[in-house]
Design an enzyme around this catalytic site. Structure first.
Site, PDB file in Angstrom:
ATOM      1  N   GLY A  41       0.829  -1.203   0.000  1.00 40.62           N
ATOM      2  CA  GLY A  41       0.000   0.000   0.000  1.00 40.62           C
ATOM      3  C   GLY A  41       0.854   1.239   0.000  1.00 40.62           C
ATOM      4  O   GLY A  41       2.060   1.212   0.281  1.00 40.62           O
ATOM      5  N   GLY A  86       0.787   5.270   1.462  1.00 42.77           N
ATOM      6  CA  GLY A  86       0.139   6.205   2.368  1.00 42.77           C
ATOM      7  C   GLY A  86       0.594   7.626   2.130  1.00 42.77           C
ATOM      8  O   GLY A  86       1.272   7.930   1.138  1.00 42.77           O
ATOM      9  N   PHE A 123       2.793   9.385   3.709  1.00 40.00           N
ATOM     10  CA  PHE A 123       4.199   9.703   3.902  1.00 40.00           C
ATOM     11  C   PHE A 123       5.137   8.587   3.455  1.00 40.00           C
ATOM     12  O   PHE A 123       6.323   8.628   3.758  1.00 40.00           O
ATOM     13  CB  PHE A 123       4.462  10.026   5.375  1.00 40.00           C
ATOM     14  CG  PHE A 123       3.663  11.188   5.865  1.00 40.00           C
ATOM     15  CD1 PHE A 123       3.919  12.464   5.409  1.00 40.00           C
ATOM     16  CD2 PHE A 123       2.631  11.018   6.768  1.00 40.00           C
ATOM     17  CE1 PHE A 123       3.182  13.543   5.834  1.00 40.00           C
ATOM     18  CE2 PHE A 123       1.884  12.097   7.218  1.00 40.00           C
ATOM     19  CZ  PHE A 123       2.161  13.369   6.743  1.00 40.00           C
ATOM     20  N   GLY A 124       4.635   7.597   2.756  1.00 36.68           N
ATOM     21  CA  GLY A 124       5.533   6.548   2.302  1.00 36.68           C
ATOM     22  C   GLY A 124       4.790   5.342   1.768  1.00 36.68           C
ATOM     23  O   GLY A 124       3.565   5.340   1.636  1.00 36.68           O
ATOM     24  N   VAL A 163       4.472   0.889   1.785  1.00 35.73           N
ATOM     25  CA  VAL A 163       4.650  -0.292   2.631  1.00 35.73           C
ATOM     26  C   VAL A 163       4.842  -1.510   1.737  1.00 35.73           C
ATOM     27  O   VAL A 163       4.045  -1.754   0.815  1.00 35.73           O
ATOM     28  CB  VAL A 163       3.436  -0.503   3.559  1.00 35.73           C
ATOM     29  CG1 VAL A 163       3.664  -1.726   4.451  1.00 35.73           C
ATOM     30  CG2 VAL A 163       3.194   0.733   4.404  1.00 35.73           C
ATOM     31  N   LYS A 169       7.730  -0.184   6.100  1.00 41.10           N
ATOM     32  CA  LYS A 169       7.212   1.137   5.722  1.00 41.10           C
ATOM     33  C   LYS A 169       8.390   2.049   5.409  1.00 41.10           C
ATOM     34  O   LYS A 169       9.161   2.408   6.296  1.00 41.10           O
ATOM     35  CB  LYS A 169       6.367   1.720   6.849  1.00 41.10           C
ATOM     36  CG  LYS A 169       5.797   3.098   6.540  1.00 41.10           C
ATOM     37  CD  LYS A 169       4.939   3.594   7.697  1.00 41.10           C
ATOM     38  CE  LYS A 169       4.358   4.967   7.411  1.00 41.10           C
ATOM     39  NZ  LYS A 169       3.500   5.427   8.531  1.00 41.10           N
ATOM     40  N   ASP A 226      -6.033   9.321  12.672  1.00 40.08           N
ATOM     41  CA  ASP A 226      -6.230   8.860  11.292  1.00 40.08           C
ATOM     42  C   ASP A 226      -6.789   7.439  11.271  1.00 40.08           C
ATOM     43  O   ASP A 226      -6.334   6.590  10.512  1.00 40.08           O
ATOM     44  CB  ASP A 226      -4.905   8.917  10.519  1.00 40.08           C
ATOM     45  CG  ASP A 226      -5.114   8.843   9.008  1.00 40.08           C
ATOM     46  OD1 ASP A 226      -6.239   9.128   8.557  1.00 40.08           O
ATOM     47  OD2 ASP A 226      -4.163   8.511   8.289  1.00 40.08           O
TER      48      ASP A 226
END
Length: 1004
Positions: free
Chosen positions: A708, A710, A712-713, A715, A729, A834
């Site tokens: 996935g 996100g 900020f980065g 995974v 991550k 979140d």
């Protein structure tokens, strides 16, 4: 003799009558005297409750004179009673005396625009003759007096702009003569009383900026004389009742800032022919913009910003000669034809236009030259975030009154017209995010009133004009991400007003940094990613308000100035990837609020200071400096340097592990660093993981292993050499906020340990094969993926079924237990900020584990209030799961997590995402489920779940206990997602109620 007797009788009767008249006269005078005396005493009591330093205007209030001669006091014709008290705008401060209720003949009480505090006394309800009660623009608090509904003569009630916390009483309808009811800008809550529709005389309703909830009562449609309906900035929902559009007398129709949805009738302009203000911003209205609005000849304000309108702008804008404001920003407006931008030309007929905003749509084509023919009164022009192409029309230079020009984030090319330098009134110029080329014209230095200039993310070349030194009103300058070269002009470092941002990063600027002049108030300076050389000026210490200093990725040399230790408010200092030498100044230990110190990849040497920020290795980056050591003097420089360099890289990562590991699988023997006395050899505290190991584990970060992406980065799934499967991550270190996210996760998980939280195994702080910074977190791998995958049907059981009722309920309880631990049982309470299905992972047994704490916030307790450590008002979370109060700038709190959990719960049992296309017109998942709650519950439930909870014979449907269980679960979700955070249940109560539902289900 008989005649004389008759005369005497008549004379006697005359004396008796005269006596009686004199008696009544004296009694009347006495009564009047008592009444004016009572009023005098009430006014003196009123004055006594005011602060002495605000009584200058009441110097005439003296008991030796009649109150009828006092400032602001009016009496009846005979001077027997006080009928009006008019003290507006006198700066009076203090409390309201309850004796004001003794002015029983008072008809006008006007105390607006003062500084009165405290409660409104109940005795106000004794003023039965009162026609006007105006105490607006004070600081009065508490509830509305319940007996205010007894003032049957009241025509105007204005308590706006105070601090009143109250419901609007249903009994307000007893005020049959009321014409104006103004209660805006308070803290009113609850519903708008439907009984207002019974006050046929009502002309003005102003409830804006409160916390009113529920829907707009259709009963208001009976107010045929209504001129103003202002209910902006509340928590109202639902559609606008159709009868409202029959109020042909309306002049001000303002519904902005609610959660209203549906379509505005296309013929609204024919119904509201007297309309001056039409304001429906920040709602969820759909459909096409009603073209009939453009036929209301006298209209002055049309505001439809931030709705869901589609299609093109309707014709007819040339029919509005008195238009002052037109705002259709942030909708889905398109332009498909060559002439679809002709509406700009049409607006040239609106000679009073001051504000034009069409940003945030999908408008295409070239901005016409006719834009320069718009009103000379135009002060604000917002064209940003569309798809405009071509060049900036030079005719804009003719808009001499322009104060704000925003054409950012389009596809504009060409050069910046030098004619923009003619806009002498311009205060904000934003052309960011385009493809503008050429040089920055010197003429922009003529904009002496400019507060903000943003030319970032373009293709500008050449030098920064020295004429920018004339911008003596500038607060914000961003020229980043261009191709500017030559040196930094000294002139821009002498702008005394520059107090926000000076960003020149990601250009090709060269030469030394000039001595900082008068930038004493600037908060952020970013010169990173240029070709600057020479020493770091010691004069940065003149920047007394500096919070962030970025000089990374340049060619700076020399030593780090000791004077940086004098910038006491510095939070971020990044000097990495330069050629700095010498020792780390111990003065940097004086920076008490420093959160990030990055000195990596320089040539620093000597001992590392040990105070303050240097004690928190997660906040300090020193890798790439091979000559640093822990103690002074450094010994055995050959072998020691290699070991120290290795330690610095490892120690930073170790510190992160100490912050991050929960239920650690690592054995940490000691928290104290052990240094060999002979060679100063440093031993790692734990088994660490390198960049190469992660690269091999993820097969070169192969896209096939991508789990996935996100905020900020990314995974990845990885298989370590010793057989353990992990989730890696990798943070995007170039993305703004990634480091803060990294440290937020570190701090949030520092002391957290719970079966329903994802465990972090270790971390990696290193460089990749391109010598770029590399940060990664290594988690337990959860083989059943995310809850989002199961809800969307991407994952199923081997038999092809999705999650059944018990599995979903257990997952909900797991997530609630994780939040309960974070909110109530963690050493320092944590707010996740979140929570959403993609951040909830499932292990082999479908046990739910909450992860991704990159936006988390720690809380500290102060008495009974929760206070966020961070003062940031940035909107935190993911669309659809963000609580409404975050949108208005409220700080992160546990009630916000509860709201997000409630949305997750609704999604888990309905199978629909809150951003599903099904929810059009502002319907929303909460409103949709709530409408079915207790009546047609099963219609709002995931159809697959309905089939799974049915009997063996599907025709029989779910049994009563199952339906009761689902009802109870949805009831928890509804209670968690109340618009007002004070009305939401706590997460502990949610856990108890969900477990009770599970007990009921298990009794089947």
């Amino acid at each position: 003799m008989a005649f004389s007797s008759q005369l005497l009788v008549h004379f006697g009767l005359l004396l008796i009558l005269l006596h009686l008249q004199l008696h009544h006269l004296f009694i009347g005078v006495s009564a009047a005297t008592l009444s004016i005396t009572t009023d005098t005493e009430a006014l003196i009591s009123f004055k006594s409750q005011l602060r002495n330093d605000t009584l200058n205007h009441l110097s005439s209030w003296n008991q030796n004179s009649s109150p009828c001669n006092w400032t602001g006091v009016q009496c009846d014709r005979l001077g027997q009673r006080v009928t009006a008290l008019e003290l507006s705008g006198l700066g009076l401060s203090g409390h309201l005396s309850p004796y004001i209720g003794n002015l029983s003949s008072l008809q006008f009480l006007q105390l607006q625009n003062n500084q009165l505090i405290g409660l409104i006394p109940d005795q106000i309800g004794n003023l039965f003759s009162l026609r006007v009660l105006n105490m607006s623009f004070n600081m009065l608090e508490g509830k509305l007096p319940s007996n205010i509904t007894h003032l049957n003569e009241l025509q105007i009630l204005d308590l706006s702009s105070n601090k009143i916390v109250s419901k609007i009483p249903e009994g307000i309808s007893s005020l049959k003569k009321l014409q104006a009811l103004k209660l805006g800008r308070n803290s009113l809550y609850g519903a708008i009383p439907a009984s207002l529709g019974n006050i046929s005389s009502l002309k003005n309703i102003s409830f804006g900026t409160n916390f009113l909830s529920g829907s707009i009562p259709s009963d208001l449609g009976r107010l045929h004389d209504l001129i103003e309906l202002d209910i902006i900035l509340n928590n109202l929902n639902g559609t606008v009742p159709p009868v409202i559009y029959n109020l042909s007398s309306l002049v001000n129709f303002a519904l902005a800032g609610n959660s209203l949805w549906g379509e505005i009738p296309q013929n609204v302009g024919h119904k509201f022919q007297k309309l001056i203000v039409f304001n429906i911003c920040f709602n969820y209205f759909t459909g096409r913009i009603p073209g009939s609005l453009h036929n209301i000849t006298n209209i002055q304000v049309i505001r439809m910003r931030s709705n869901l309108y589609e299609g093109t702008l309707p014709p007819g804008l040339g029919n509005l000669p008195f238009l002052r404001m037109y705002d259709t920003s942030y909708n889905r407006i398109v332009s498909s034809g060559v002439r679809d931008l002709d509406f700009i030309t049409s607006l040239t007929n609106s000679t009073h236009l001051k504000f034009l905003a069409i940003e945030g749509n999908m408008l295409e084509g070239e901005i016409p030259e006719t834009i320069g023919n718009l009103s000379k009164d135009l002060t604000n022009l917002y064209l940003g975030r569309n798809r405009f192409s071509g060049s900036i029309p030079t005719s804009i230079g003719r808009l001499s009154g322009l104060g704000v020009l925003n054409i950012s984030y389009n596809s504009i090319s060409g050069e910046i017209p030098h004619e923009l330098g003619q806009l002498a009134e311009l205060q904000e110029l934003s052309l960011a995010g385009n493809e503008i080329s050429g040089v920055i014209p010197d003429s922009l230095g003529n904009l002496l009133k400019l507060n903000l200039i943003d030319l970032s993310r373009n293709k500008l070349v050449g030098r920064i004009p020295t004429s920018f030194g004339n911008l003596q009103s500038l607060l914000y300058m961003d020229l980043s991400s261009n191709q500017l070269n030559e040196s930094i002009p000294m002139e821009i470092l002498n702008l005394p007003t520059l107090s926000n941002v000076l960003n020149l990063s990601m250009n090709s600027l060269s030469g030394p940094i000039p001595q900082i002049g008068r930038l004493s108030g600037v908060a952020s300076i970013d010169f990173s990613s240029n070709q600057l050389d020479g020493d770091i000026p010691s004069s940065f210490s003149n920047c007394l308000s500096l919070e962030n200093l970025f000089l990374t990725r340049n060619q700076l040399s020399g030593s780090i100035p000791k004077s940086l230790g004098e910038v006491r408010g510095l939070e971020t200092l990044d000097l990495s990837s330069n050629q700095l030498s010498g020792t780390i100044p111990v003065e940097l230990q004086n920076l008490q609020v420093l959160r990030l110190l990055n000195l990596s990849y320089n040539d620093l040497e000597g001992a590392i200071p040990s105070g303050r920020v240097f004690q928190n290795l997660s906040a300090v980056h020193l890798e790439g400096n091979g000559n640093l050591c822990l103690q002074s003097p450094c010994v055995n420089r050959g072998e020691g340097r290699r070991n120290v360099r290795h330690y610095i890289i490892v120690a930073v990562a170790v510190a992160l592990v100490l912050c991050l590991t929960i239920g650690s699988i690592l054995y940490i023997k000691s928290r104290k660093v052990k240094v060999s006395s002979s060679s100063e050899q440093l031993k790692p505290l734990a088994v660490m993981i390198s960049y190469d190991e992660l690269r091999l584990a993820t097969e070169e970060f192969n896209q096939e292993n991508l789990l996935g992406v996100g905020s900020f980065g990314s995974v990845y799934k990885g298989n370590l050499s010793y057989g353990t499967t992990v989730a890696v991550k990798v943070l995007d270190t170039l993305r703004t906020g990634s480091l803060k996210s990294f440290f937020a996760e570190c701090e949030a998980m520092k002391n957290s340990r719970h079966r329903n939280l994802v465990k972090i195994i270790t971390s990696c702080s290193s460089v990749d094969f391109k010598n770029n910074d590399f940060l990664a977190l290594v988690y337990e791998y959860q083989c059943n993926g995310s809850l989002e995958d199961w809800i969307k049907g991407k994952r199923k059981h081997a038999n092809g079924n999705g999650l059944n009722l018990m599995e979903r309920l257990n997952i909900a309880i797991d997530v609630a237990c994780a939040l309960e631990y974070l909110h109530n049982d963690s050493e320092i309470p944590v707010v996740h900020c979140d929570l959403k299905p993609s951040n909830i992972l499932l292990d082999a047994d479908l046990t739910a584990k909450v992860g991704d704490f990159g936006l988390a916030r720690l809380l500290i307790q102060r008495s009974t209030n929760q206070v966020s450590i961070s003062s940031s008002r940035v909107l935190r979370g993911s669309i659809g799961y963000i609580p409404p109060e975050y949108g208005w700038g409220e700080k992160a709190c546990t009630a916000g997590d509860v709201y997000s959990f409630g949305i997750v719960l609704l999604e888990l049992f309905s199978g629909k995402s809150p951003t599903d296309e099904f929810f059009t017109g502002g319907l929303g998942i909460r409103r949709w489920v709530h409408s079915a709650f207790k009546e047609k519950t099963m219609e709002a439930i995931d159809p697959e779940l309905v089939s799974l909870i049915s009997h063996d014979d599907p025709s029989e449907g779910p049994n009563n206990v199952q339906v009761y269980c689902v009802d109870a679960i949805l009831g928890v979700a509804i209670s968690c997602t109340a618009d007002n955070p004070d009305e939401r249940i706590g997460i502990r109560d949610a856990v108890l109620q969900l477990k009770a539902s599970r007990d009921s289900f298990e009794s089947l």
